[in-house]
Write a protein that holds these residues in place. Sequence first.
Motif, mmCIF file in Angstrom:
data_model
loop_
_atom_site.group_PDB
_atom_site.id
_atom_site.type_symbol
_atom_site.label_atom_id
_atom_site.label_comp_id
_atom_site.label_asym_id
_atom_site.label_seq_id
_atom_site.Cartn_x
_atom_site.Cartn_y
_atom_site.Cartn_z
ATOM 1 N N ASP A 68 -65.227 -7.660 67.768
ATOM 2 C CA ASP A 68 -65.178 -7.806 68.880
ATOM 3 C C ASP A 68 -64.073 -8.588 69.513
ATOM 4 O O ASP A 68 -63.659 -8.326 70.599
ATOM 5 C CB ASP A 68 -66.474 -8.847 69.128
ATOM 6 C CG ASP A 68 -67.689 -8.168 69.090
ATOM 7 O OD1 ASP A 68 -67.752 -6.768 69.294
ATOM 8 O OD2 ASP A 68 -68.844 -8.781 68.824
ATOM 9 N N VAL A 69 -63.350 -9.136 68.466
ATOM 10 C CA VAL A 69 -61.956 -9.940 69.054
ATOM 11 C C VAL A 69 -61.080 -9.007 69.324
ATOM 12 O O VAL A 69 -60.240 -8.786 70.264
ATOM 13 C CB VAL A 69 -61.368 -10.579 67.904
ATOM 14 C CG1 VAL A 69 -60.127 -11.269 68.131
ATOM 15 C CG2 VAL A 69 -62.261 -12.249 67.651
ATOM 16 N N ASP A 70 -60.783 -7.575 68.462
ATOM 17 C CA ASP A 70 -60.054 -6.670 68.647
ATOM 18 C C ASP A 70 -60.289 -5.776 69.837
ATOM 19 O O ASP A 70 -59.547 -5.419 70.515
ATOM 20 C CB ASP A 70 -59.831 -5.688 67.539
ATOM 21 C CG ASP A 70 -59.138 -6.428 66.163
ATOM 22 O OD1 ASP A 70 -58.206 -7.011 66.655
ATOM 23 O OD2 ASP A 70 -59.311 -5.767 65.058
ATOM 24 N N ILE A 71 -61.742 -5.687 70.169
ATOM 25 C CA ILE A 71 -62.056 -4.911 71.414
ATOM 26 C C ILE A 71 -61.561 -5.924 72.591
ATOM 27 O O ILE A 71 -60.777 -5.368 73.592
ATOM 28 C CB ILE A 71 -63.715 -4.804 71.354
ATOM 29 C CG1 ILE A 71 -64.024 -3.936 70.480
ATOM 30 C CG2 ILE A 71 -64.157 -4.432 73.044
ATOM 31 C CD1 ILE A 71 -65.512 -3.746 70.259
ATOM 32 N N GLN A 72 -61.651 -7.161 72.543
ATOM 33 C CA GLN A 72 -61.282 -8.136 73.664
ATOM 34 C C GLN A 72 -59.636 -7.999 73.814
ATOM 35 O O GLN A 72 -59.014 -7.883 74.845
ATOM 36 C CB GLN A 72 -61.526 -9.427 73.435
ATOM 37 C CG GLN A 72 -61.272 -10.482 74.833
ATOM 38 C CD GLN A 72 -62.193 -10.130 75.979
ATOM 39 O OE1 GLN A 72 -63.223 -9.748 75.962
ATOM 40 N NE2 GLN A 72 -61.184 -9.961 77.158
ATOM 41 N N LYS A 73 -59.052 -7.931 72.975
ATOM 42 C CA LYS A 73 -57.641 -7.724 72.871
ATOM 43 C C LYS A 73 -57.002 -6.358 73.484
ATOM 44 O O LYS A 73 -56.158 -6.497 74.071
ATOM 45 C CB LYS A 73 -56.956 -7.883 71.279
ATOM 46 C CG LYS A 73 -56.773 -9.159 70.608
ATOM 47 C CD LYS A 73 -56.278 -9.136 69.257
ATOM 48 C CE LYS A 73 -56.514 -10.448 68.403
ATOM 49 N NZ LYS A 73 -55.960 -10.342 67.263
ATOM 50 N N LEU A 74 -57.705 -5.377 73.093
ATOM 51 C CA LEU A 74 -57.297 -4.241 73.606
ATOM 52 C C LEU A 74 -57.699 -4.109 74.930
ATOM 53 O O LEU A 74 -56.924 -3.617 75.791
ATOM 54 C CB LEU A 74 -58.103 -2.769 72.772
ATOM 55 C CG LEU A 74 -57.650 -2.739 71.540
ATOM 56 C CD1 LEU A 74 -58.845 -1.864 70.948
ATOM 57 C CD2 LEU A 74 -56.413 -2.125 71.581
ATOM 58 N N TYR A 75 -58.801 -4.658 75.482
ATOM 59 C CA TYR A 75 -59.104 -4.797 76.968
ATOM 60 C C TYR A 75 -57.933 -5.666 77.654
ATOM 61 O O TYR A 75 -57.599 -5.103 78.860
ATOM 62 C CB TYR A 75 -60.544 -5.611 77.017
ATOM 63 C CG TYR A 75 -60.985 -5.510 78.388
ATOM 64 C CD1 TYR A 75 -61.496 -4.515 79.292
ATOM 65 C CD2 TYR A 75 -60.588 -6.834 79.072
ATOM 66 C CE1 TYR A 75 -61.719 -4.783 80.636
ATOM 67 C CE2 TYR A 75 -60.973 -6.984 80.539
ATOM 68 C CZ TYR A 75 -61.637 -6.110 81.137
ATOM 69 O OH TYR A 75 -61.973 -6.203 82.371
ATOM 70 N N ASP A 76 -57.758 -6.772 77.173
ATOM 71 C CA ASP A 76 -56.613 -7.438 77.857
ATOM 72 C C ASP A 76 -55.230 -6.758 77.926
ATOM 73 O O ASP A 76 -54.482 -6.873 78.794
ATOM 74 C CB ASP A 76 -56.554 -8.843 77.061
ATOM 75 C CG ASP A 76 -57.652 -9.537 77.206
ATOM 76 O OD1 ASP A 76 -58.352 -9.400 77.989
ATOM 77 O OD2 ASP A 76 -57.681 -10.585 76.172
ATOM 78 N N LEU A 77 -55.068 -6.069 76.927
ATOM 79 C CA LEU A 77 -53.784 -5.190 76.781
ATOM 80 C C LEU A 77 -53.760 -3.988 77.873
ATOM 81 O O LEU A 77 -52.849 -3.671 78.630
ATOM 82 C CB LEU A 77 -53.557 -4.809 75.255
ATOM 83 C CG LEU A 77 -52.196 -3.939 75.213
ATOM 84 C CD1 LEU A 77 -51.127 -4.713 75.334
ATOM 85 C CD2 LEU A 77 -52.343 -3.450 73.840
#
Length: 102
Positions: A68-77
């Motif tokens: 979920d942390v990586d998903i949020q990072k990808l979303y923000d990017l």
Amino acid sequence: MQNNLHIKCLKKVIGENYPIHSIIAFSERCTFKDITLYSKDIQVIKRNDIHSAVGKIFNPIEEPIISDVDIQKLYDLLYPYSQVSEQVKQEHIDNIKNNYIK
């Protein structure tokens, strides 16, 4: 060709550490003509079929591929790339029509 360029650009932005699957989704207003796919790794679907198409790739019972942390990072990017003006969208459409649709 357009989708291949999108995937190439996406990999350039997010790197090679995340799985990328090619799903080309059209609105329900579109009518599919004679579509020939040259790759089994590409799905061409209507927008309402996205859930089913993603379900064929990822099994929700299995361990998640990314956190979920990586998903949020990808979303923000990636979010800033989705925030373009109507003028830029129209220029993109015009470019496709002028260069790929004959």
